[in-house]
Design an enzyme around this catalytic site. Structure first.
Site, PDB file in Angstrom:
ATOM      1  N   HIS A 156      14.213 -14.709  -0.844  1.00  0.00           N
ATOM      2  CA  HIS A 156      13.473 -14.323  -2.070  1.00  0.00           C
ATOM      3  C   HIS A 156      12.023 -13.961  -1.741  1.00  0.00           C
ATOM      4  O   HIS A 156      11.149 -14.105  -2.602  1.00  0.00           O
ATOM      5  CB  HIS A 156      13.489 -15.457  -3.109  1.00  0.00           C
ATOM      6  N   SER A 277      -7.324   7.214   5.593  1.00  0.00           N
ATOM      7  CA  SER A 277      -7.516   7.664   4.225  1.00  0.00           C
ATOM      8  C   SER A 277      -8.674   8.650   4.212  1.00  0.00           C
ATOM      9  O   SER A 277      -9.646   8.496   4.956  1.00  0.00           O
ATOM     10  CB  SER A 277      -7.831   6.467   3.326  1.00  0.00           C
ATOM     11  N   LYS A 283      -9.401   2.177   5.914  1.00  0.00           N
ATOM     12  CA  LYS A 283      -7.945   2.159   5.836  1.00  0.00           C
ATOM     13  C   LYS A 283      -7.248   2.612   7.101  1.00  0.00           C
ATOM     14  O   LYS A 283      -7.673   3.528   7.793  1.00  0.00           O
ATOM     15  CB  LYS A 283      -7.484   3.069   4.687  1.00  0.00           C
ATOM     16  N   GLU A 290       6.461   4.124   5.820  1.00  0.00           N
ATOM     17  CA  GLU A 290       6.658   4.538   4.426  1.00  0.00           C
ATOM     18  C   GLU A 290       7.480   5.821   4.333  1.00  0.00           C
ATOM     19  O   GLU A 290       8.355   5.962   3.475  1.00  0.00           O
ATOM     20  CB  GLU A 290       5.300   4.734   3.731  1.00  0.00           C
TER      21      GLU A 290
END
Ligand code: ARG
Length: 458
Positions: A156, A277, A283, A290
């Site tokens: 979980h 970024s 970043k 992704e």
């Protein structure tokens, strides 16, 4: 417009119809397979006395020439031809004259395209298998180096019990190993040659289909000519297997993204496999993971598209089946690239062992082991569960792992606790006493790794 037909037509094909119908833009991918199939076909025709040996040799020389010229860029495959089959045949006739017109004896584009697509897919299945093998080798290396790297195991997405990084990686080894087995199954089941099925009903020429199949490395000819021209099951199976590979990669990507986040800091993706970024200078984003996760959707899409295309097609060949190509090619390219990129990201990634261990230590992941400790001292499990529950609550309120509590603190909950509790619930003990087959304990893990090594050897 170079077409292989036209005799019974009184009008020129409408230009839009021609463009809509043409497949040369994408079926040129299997130009080499088309030539290879034609070579096998003429050799068989000559063996059966349908062509003379001289005719065969002229055709073979012509096909070699076309192949070489295309390879060096001297001959371009252009939209002037309806499909790759027409391109090869028209060029053969240009090159060697009338004898080129005999190439298509006892053959239809229906069994020809069925063959080409099968040969092409067979190569791609083998290619995907090799990408998977490389990924498995990389995963195995991470396993070998991390038998002692303790981290929290989750259920979980909540910290559950301590495991090792080797154990976590081992789960992915199994997934991608099964993916390789799927490739092997598909290759075996698909390896029958449809050439000789004709348009749908075989031919009246005495073709030796066994011989053609043998020349092309098949285990034999397909059994039924109608099925031979209209079967795309092997491609559906391959797309299903690719979808499963992507599902595995996507889960793995999701974990890498979490682990690479500021909150987890379990891993650091190498600069070469990260992106920045345009606005936020601090970043460093896990774009590769992704994208792999994102591209899973389009591979599933190809599977659904082909299943849907095939579902309403009556026997035997129908032009719908030309739609088996573009999305399938995209799915093959996408999946192979994702496996490759993921392997590169994984092999250059830094594992923050200190962070993983600290995370395991601070999540009460040894609570089950603490309860088991009490059980071994004679406390019934349900009572032990309740006692440790209270210990955990106390720990949460006082920001303390169980290991950091004094015996006096523990005695508030049960006088059964003794000095040996600390060793019993250390992260190392929690992991190393899990020795059943498939568990993270050192001995069990060593055996698992041995099995993984063996799996990569054959
Ligand atoms: N381009 C066609 C395909 O991909 C080749 C087969 C054409 N056969 C036909 N009967 N029109 O399916």
């Amino acid at each position: 417009m170079a077409q292989l037909w036209g005799g019974r037509f009184t009008k020129k094909t409408d230009e839009k119809v021609y463009a809509f119908n043409a497949s040369i833009g994408f079926d040129q991918r299997f130009f080499h397979e088309d030539v290879e199939g034609s070579r096998a076909h003429v050799k068989m025709l000559a063996k059966q006395g349908i062509l003379t040996e001289e005719e065969r040799d002229q055709i073979l020389v012509g096909l070699d020439g076309i192949e070489k010229d295309v390879d060096v860029g001297k001959l371009l495959i252009t939209e002037a031809y309806e499909d790759v089959h027409s391109f090869v045949e028209a060029n053969l006739i240009d090159r060697i004259g009338d004898v080129g017109k005999k190439l298509h004896t006892g053959r239809s584009r229906n069994d020809q395209v069925a063959l080409d697509m099968r040969l092409y897919t067979r190569n791609r299945v083998e290619g995907t298998d090799q990408y998977l093998k490389k990924l498995l080798e990389c995963i195995l290396r991470v396993m070998e180096e991390n038998i002692d790297t303790i981290m929290p195991g989750f259920t979980h997405l909540q910290k559950a019990q301590p495991i090792t990084l080797a154990h976590h990686m081992g789960a992915y080894f199994e997934m991608f190993y099964r993916d390789r087995q799927r490739m092997a199954d598909i290759r075996k089941r698909m390896n029958y040659c449809p050439l000789g099925s004709g348009a749908l009903a075989g031919t009246t020429y005495p073709l030796d289909r066994n011989y053609t199949a043998e020349l092309l490395g098949f285990d034999g000819p397909t059994t039924n000519s109608m099925d031979g021209v209209s079967d795309r099951d092997y491609l559906i199976e391959y797309l299903a297997a690719l979808s499963t590979v992507m599902m595995h990669l996507s889960r793995f990507s999701e974990e890498v993204i979490l682990w690479n986040s500021n909150e987890y800091q379990f891993v650091e993706i190498d600069d070469a496999f990260s992106t920045g970024s345009s606005i936020m200078p601090q970043k460093k984003n896990p774009d590769i993971a992704e994208l792999v996760r994102g591209k899973t959707g389009r591979v599933y899409g190809a599977l659904m598209a082909l299943l849907t295309t095939m579902k309403g097609i009556p026997l035997a060949y129908n032009k719908d089946m030309q739609e088996d190509k573009e999305l399938a090619f995209d799915a093959m390219d996408t999946t192979d690239a994702c496996i490759d990129l993921f392997e590169g990201m994984l092999s250059t990634m830094t594992f923050r062992k200190d962070k993983m261990r600290e995370s395991a230590r601070h999540g009460y992941t040894n609570a089950t082991d603490a309860a088991d400790y009490l059980v071994k001292k004679g406390v019934p499990f349900r009572d032990a569960h309740g006692i440790i529950g209270q210990v955990v609550l106390y720990g949460i309120e006082n920001h303390k792992p169980i290991d950091d509590m004094t015996l006096a603190e523990l005695h508030q909950f049960s006088d059964v606790f003794d000095q040996d509790i600390y060793d019993a619930i250390s992260m190392e003990t929690c992991v190393d006493t899990r020795l059943t087959i498939g568990a993270p304990g050192r001995e069990a893990m060593a055996q698992e790794i041995e099995k993984c090594r063996a799996a990569l050897r054959d």
